[in-house]
Scaffold this motif. Structure first.
Motif, PDB file in Angstrom:
ATOM      1  N   LEU A 183     -18.634  -9.973   3.327  1.00 14.26           N
ATOM      2  CA  LEU A 183     -17.350  -9.254   3.345  1.00 14.26           C
ATOM      3  C   LEU A 183     -16.206 -10.231   3.644  1.00 14.26           C
ATOM      4  O   LEU A 183     -15.142 -10.173   3.024  1.00 14.26           O
ATOM      5  CB  LEU A 183     -17.358  -8.140   4.400  1.00 14.26           C
ATOM      6  N   GLY A 184     -16.460 -11.147   4.580  1.00 15.76           N
ATOM      7  CA  GLY A 184     -15.446 -12.133   4.962  1.00 15.76           C
ATOM      8  C   GLY A 184     -15.105 -13.039   3.790  1.00 15.76           C
ATOM      9  O   GLY A 184     -13.930 -13.315   3.518  1.00 15.76           O
ATOM     10  N   LEU A 185     -16.144 -13.479   3.073  1.00 16.81           N
ATOM     11  CA  LEU A 185     -15.909 -14.363   1.918  1.00 16.81           C
ATOM     12  C   LEU A 185     -15.075 -13.638   0.857  1.00 16.81           C
ATOM     13  O   LEU A 185     -14.089 -14.184   0.342  1.00 16.81           O
ATOM     14  CB  LEU A 185     -17.263 -14.801   1.318  1.00 16.81           C
ATOM     15  N   GLN A 186     -15.452 -12.402   0.551  1.00 13.30           N
ATOM     16  CA  GLN A 186     -14.714 -11.666  -0.488  1.00 13.30           C
ATOM     17  C   GLN A 186     -13.271 -11.385  -0.041  1.00 13.30           C
ATOM     18  O   GLN A 186     -12.347 -11.432  -0.850  1.00 13.30           O
ATOM     19  CB  GLN A 186     -15.442 -10.366  -0.867  1.00 13.30           C
ATOM     20  N   ALA A 187     -13.087 -11.116   1.268  1.00 17.05           N
ATOM     21  CA  ALA A 187     -11.723 -10.872   1.770  1.00 17.05           C
ATOM     22  C   ALA A 187     -10.899 -12.158   1.636  1.00 17.05           C
ATOM     23  O   ALA A 187      -9.730 -12.123   1.245  1.00 17.05           O
ATOM     24  CB  ALA A 187     -11.778 -10.396   3.213  1.00 17.05           C
ATOM     25  N   ALA A 188     -11.527 -13.304   1.934  1.00 10.42           N
ATOM     26  CA  ALA A 188     -10.810 -14.582   1.841  1.00 10.42           C
ATOM     27  C   ALA A 188     -10.428 -14.858   0.375  1.00 10.42           C
ATOM     28  O   ALA A 188      -9.309 -15.288   0.083  1.00 10.42           O
ATOM     29  CB  ALA A 188     -11.681 -15.718   2.380  1.00 10.42           C
ATOM     30  N   LEU A 189     -11.343 -14.554  -0.556  1.00  9.67           N
ATOM     31  CA  LEU A 189     -11.052 -14.785  -1.975  1.00  9.67           C
ATOM     32  C   LEU A 189      -9.935 -13.850  -2.461  1.00  9.67           C
ATOM     33  O   LEU A 189      -9.127 -14.206  -3.316  1.00  9.67           O
ATOM     34  CB  LEU A 189     -12.315 -14.591  -2.825  1.00  9.67           C
ATOM     35  N   TYR A 190      -9.895 -12.645  -1.885  1.00  4.32           N
ATOM     36  CA  TYR A 190      -8.845 -11.667  -2.236  1.00  4.32           C
ATOM     37  C   TYR A 190      -7.470 -12.191  -1.824  1.00  4.32           C
ATOM     38  O   TYR A 190      -6.464 -11.938  -2.487  1.00  4.32           O
ATOM     39  CB  TYR A 190      -9.175 -10.361  -1.511  1.00  4.32           C
ATOM     40  N   LEU A 191      -7.458 -12.940  -0.708  1.00  2.00           N
ATOM     41  CA  LEU A 191      -6.175 -13.419  -0.177  1.00  2.00           C
ATOM     42  C   LEU A 191      -5.674 -14.698  -0.853  1.00  2.00           C
ATOM     43  O   LEU A 191      -4.548 -15.132  -0.622  1.00  2.00           O
ATOM     44  CB  LEU A 191      -6.299 -13.653   1.341  1.00  2.00           C
ATOM     45  N   LEU A 192      -6.512 -15.292  -1.695  1.00  2.00           N
ATOM     46  CA  LEU A 192      -6.083 -16.521  -2.397  1.00  2.00           C
ATOM     47  C   LEU A 192      -4.944 -16.196  -3.368  1.00  2.00           C
ATOM     48  O   LEU A 192      -4.849 -15.061  -3.850  1.00  2.00           O
ATOM     49  CB  LEU A 192      -7.253 -17.108  -3.194  1.00  2.00           C
ATOM     50  N   PRO A 193      -4.100 -17.190  -3.695  1.00  3.03           N
ATOM     51  CA  PRO A 193      -3.012 -16.919  -4.640  1.00  3.03           C
ATOM     52  C   PRO A 193      -3.569 -16.339  -5.946  1.00  3.03           C
ATOM     53  O   PRO A 193      -4.615 -16.786  -6.434  1.00  3.03           O
ATOM     54  CB  PRO A 193      -2.405 -18.294  -4.885  1.00  3.03           C
ATOM     55  N   ALA A 194      -2.862 -15.330  -6.487  1.00  2.78           N
ATOM     56  CA  ALA A 194      -3.358 -14.635  -7.680  1.00  2.78           C
ATOM     57  C   ALA A 194      -2.585 -15.095  -8.910  1.00  2.78           C
ATOM     58  O   ALA A 194      -1.432 -15.481  -8.813  1.00  2.78           O
ATOM     59  CB  ALA A 194      -3.189 -13.136  -7.500  1.00  2.78           C
ATOM     60  N   ARG A 195      -3.263 -14.987 -10.114  1.00  4.79           N
ATOM     61  CA  ARG A 195      -2.585 -15.392 -11.351  1.00  4.79           C
ATOM     62  C   ARG A 195      -1.441 -14.432 -11.646  1.00  4.79           C
ATOM     63  O   ARG A 195      -0.502 -14.743 -12.350  1.00  4.79           O
ATOM     64  CB  ARG A 195      -3.574 -15.470 -12.508  1.00  4.79           C
ATOM     65  N   LYS A 196      -1.522 -13.214 -11.084  1.00  3.14           N
ATOM     66  CA  LYS A 196      -0.496 -12.206 -11.366  1.00  3.14           C
ATOM     67  C   LYS A 196      -0.474 -11.219 -10.202  1.00  3.14           C
ATOM     68  O   LYS A 196      -1.511 -10.976  -9.582  1.00  3.14           O
ATOM     69  CB  LYS A 196      -0.903 -11.487 -12.652  1.00  3.14           C
ATOM     70  N   VAL A 197       0.695 -10.663  -9.920  1.00  2.00           N
ATOM     71  CA  VAL A 197       0.755  -9.559  -8.951  1.00  2.00           C
ATOM     72  C   VAL A 197       1.260  -8.339  -9.727  1.00  2.00           C
ATOM     73  O   VAL A 197       2.341  -8.383 -10.316  1.00  2.00           O
ATOM     74  CB  VAL A 197       1.688  -9.898  -7.773  1.00  2.00           C
ATOM     75  N   ALA A 198       0.419  -7.271  -9.759  1.00  2.00           N
ATOM     76  CA  ALA A 198       0.774  -6.105 -10.581  1.00  2.00           C
ATOM     77  C   ALA A 198       1.341  -4.992  -9.712  1.00  2.00           C
ATOM     78  O   ALA A 198       1.012  -4.898  -8.527  1.00  2.00           O
ATOM     79  CB  ALA A 198      -0.466  -5.616 -11.307  1.00  2.00           C
ATOM     80  N   GLU A 199       2.171  -4.142 -10.345  1.00  2.00           N
ATOM     81  CA  GLU A 199       2.706  -2.988  -9.608  1.00  2.00           C
ATOM     82  C   GLU A 199       1.834  -1.781  -9.904  1.00  2.00           C
ATOM     83  O   GLU A 199       1.443  -1.548 -11.047  1.00  2.00           O
ATOM     84  CB  GLU A 199       4.122  -2.694 -10.089  1.00  2.00           C
ATOM     85  N   GLY A 200       1.540  -0.998  -8.877  1.00  2.00           N
ATOM     86  CA  GLY A 200       0.760   0.222  -9.067  1.00  2.00           C
ATOM     87  C   GLY A 200       1.637   1.335  -9.610  1.00  2.00           C
ATOM     88  O   GLY A 200       2.824   1.133  -9.877  1.00  2.00           O
ATOM     89  N   GLN A 201       1.052   2.544  -9.761  1.00  3.13           N
ATOM     90  CA  GLN A 201       1.797   3.710 -10.233  1.00  3.13           C
ATOM     91  C   GLN A 201       2.834   4.116  -9.182  1.00  3.13           C
ATOM     92  O   GLN A 201       2.657   3.825  -8.000  1.00  3.13           O
ATOM     93  CB  GLN A 201       0.848   4.894 -10.443  1.00  3.13           C
ATOM     94  N   GLU A 202       3.852   4.833  -9.621  1.00  2.00           N
ATOM     95  CA  GLU A 202       4.888   5.273  -8.677  1.00  2.00           C
ATOM     96  C   GLU A 202       4.292   6.262  -7.669  1.00  2.00           C
ATOM     97  O   GLU A 202       3.516   7.147  -8.027  1.00  2.00           O
ATOM     98  CB  GLU A 202       6.009   5.946  -9.464  1.00  2.00           C
ATOM     99  N   LEU A 203       4.653   6.095  -6.391  1.00  2.00           N
ATOM    100  CA  LEU A 203       4.126   6.973  -5.340  1.00  2.00           C
ATOM    101  C   LEU A 203       5.063   8.168  -5.125  1.00  2.00           C
ATOM    102  O   LEU A 203       6.144   8.230  -5.722  1.00  2.00           O
ATOM    103  CB  LEU A 203       3.975   6.185  -4.039  1.00  2.00           C
ATOM    104  N   LYS A 204       4.630   9.095  -4.218  1.00  2.00           N
ATOM    105  CA  LYS A 204       5.426  10.309  -3.955  1.00  2.00           C
ATOM    106  C   LYS A 204       6.857   9.972  -3.563  1.00  2.00           C
ATOM    107  O   LYS A 204       7.802  10.627  -3.952  1.00  2.00           O
ATOM    108  CB  LYS A 204       4.772  11.077  -2.799  1.00  2.00           C
TER     109      LYS A 204
END
Ligand SMILES: NC(=O)C1=CN([C@@H]2O[C@H](COP(=O)(O)OP(=O)(O)OC[C@H]3O[C@@H](n4cnc5c(N)ncnc54)[C@H](OP(=O)(O)O)[C@@H]3O)[C@@H](O)[C@H]2O)C=CC1
Ligand SMILES: CC(C)CCC[C@@H](C)[C@H]1CC=C2C3=C(CC[C@@]21C)[C@@]1(C)CC[C@H](O)C[C@@H]1CC3
Length: 396
Positions: free
Chosen positions: A48-69
């Motif tokens: 879990l720690g390894l995957q969390a660390a990989l998630y925090l690495l710089p990403a090729r793109k940052v996407a926007e989610g759907q509009e919230l309430k």
């Protein structure tokens, strides 16, 4: 909540038992010593720690989610495929340094047990976190006031700590990548026991790696699924993502390790064709809808016939989405069949995924229909009139 983990343990036990009877009683009831292992806990937390660390690495793109309430949008890193590749590199390095990855195959029971424990504890923390969350961040379901129901469905829609989104992280990383790692461990174990992996094991590994690689490559598409836009994050998704996916979706490879099946080249070729056909429909349908939702004037979809809706959005009524109302589910089910066929016809157990998945998708389709009817009203009714079949043409 008790039946799901019990089913998972039953499947794990039956897969390694001689008769491997899905509908029979479990071969034995495991004691705590078979379920609990500090080594498994350490391994699971490291994962879990390894995957969390990989998630925090710089990403090729940052996407926007759907509009919230509240009209805001959340941002999500698109680096799931990168996480898969880096995990593969780390595992390859480990294997060449003598890391016994095949041993994982013998630790599945205690690993599944700690994953289930984590899901329970995590869901409890999420439930408590939601008590402090503003009402605007709560999910449409999962806030009935019945604590057991709400604990199961999940109260908060997008629980986060700073920019770390727990639901998005769990949906695609530890479970999905864990699933292919478990498959690989079973393949290596088979090579250790029998000299080389069987053709059936290669096919199951290859097909499921393609599926997981594709999901991570198309990671942005998950932002429009009902799991992210509609469902709260509670026990159902926490357990589903962290325990159910890696330990039951790898059932075919588990079965093959303990019940080797002969598979000739002609049959293997037919199975490959079935998987390719399913993938073609699945990917074609998903890509067509995603392209259309991003930009309806894209030349790849601009010629398709559509129905206008009162929301300003349109519904595709030709192409894949004019064939049935859920062509992507049809492709997914055809692939599920191709994943079971290498295991032969002598047992029902490897077909568990196909049976469970049919039930999941029929239920999911019903939920989606209700939401679309609410969203699009008469236009949805017109779509259902023009495209009468839900998943399988002329059958359902
Ligand atoms: N392996 C697994 O365990 C699972 C796999 N999956 C797979 O994940 C993928 C995503 O599934 P899921 O999120 O359930 O559903 P879909 O990707 O099918 O999304 C449904 C949404 O698509 C839009 N839509 C429906 N019909 C049309 C149309 N005619 N024209 C344009 N848009 C339309 C609607 O949203 P809107 O109009 O708001 O865009 C609807 O709510 C699927 O391929 C599925 O097979 C899903 C669950 C589990
Ligand atoms: C434990 C319960 C019986 C049900 C749990 C359901 C979850 C396992 C699934 C709900 C939606 C999912 C999706 C995927 C994996 C399974 C879960 C988490 C995908 C990521 C699989 C790959 C596809 O390309 C996209 C899927 C989105 C939905």
């Amino acid at each position: 909540m008790l039946l799901l983990p019990a089913t998972m343990v039953h499947l794990l036990l039956v897969a390694r038992s001689g008769p491997a009877r899905l509908l029979g009683p479990p071969p034995y009831l495991p004691g705590l010593e078979a379920l609990w292992s500090p080594r498994a806990l350490l391994l699971w937390l490291t994962w879990l720690g390894l995957q969390a660390a990989l998630y925090l690495l710089p990403a090729r793109k940052v996407a926007e989610g759907q509009e919230l309430k509240d009209k805001s949008t959340l941002r999500y890193p698109i680096n799931g495929f990168q996480a898969l590749v880096l995990t593969a590199l780390l595992v390859s390095l480990g294997v060449s340094a003598g890391l016994p990855v095949g041993e994982l195959a013998e630790m599945l029971l205690p690993l599944a047990f700690v994953a289930t424990l984590t899901a329970f504890i995590f869901s409890l923390l999420l439930y408590l976190k939601a008590l402090l969350a503003p009402t605007s961040t709560l999910a449409p379901g999962g806030n009935s006031g019945n604590p057991i129901y709400d604990f199961f469905l999940g109260r908060e829609l997008n629980p986060r700590i700073r920019s770390f989104d727990f639901k998005y992280f769990c949906e695609l990383r530890p479970g999905l990548i864990g699933w292919v790692l478990i498959n690989l461990a079973l393949l290596m174990k088979e090579a250790e026991l029998r000299g080389s992996p069987s053709l059936a094991m290669w096919l199951v590994n290859g097909f499921q790696l393609l599926y997981v690689g594709d999901a991570l490559w198309q990671e942005e598409a998950v932002l429009t699924t009902m799991d992210i836009t509609h469902d709260g994050f509670g026990f159902m998704l926490a357990f589903g993502d962290l325990a159910w996916v890696p330990f039951t979706y790898s059932l075919q490879a588990q079965f093959l390790l303990y019940h080797p099946q002969p598979l000739g080249l002609p049959m293997a070729s037919v199975i490959c064709l079935i998987n390719a056909f399913g993938f073609y429909i699945f990917r074609g349908a998903n890509s067509q809808k995603n392209t259309f939702r991003k930009n309806p004037s894209d030349p790849r979809v601009a010629d398709l016939e559509t129905i206008p809706t009162a929301t300003g959005r349109q519904l595709l009524v030709s192409g894949w989405w004019g064939m049935v109302r859920h062509p992507n589910y049809l492709g997914d089910l055809i692939m599920a069949l191709a994943w079971s066929l290498p295991c032969g016809m002598s047992h029902l157990l490897p077909y568990f995924y196909l049976l469970y998945f049919t039930a999941l998708l029929v239920h999911r389709e019903g939920r989606d229909e209700r939401q679309c009817l609410q969203k699009y009203g008469l236009a949805w009714r017109e779509y259902c009139r023009r495209v009468p079949y839900r998943i399988v043409p002329y059958i359902y």
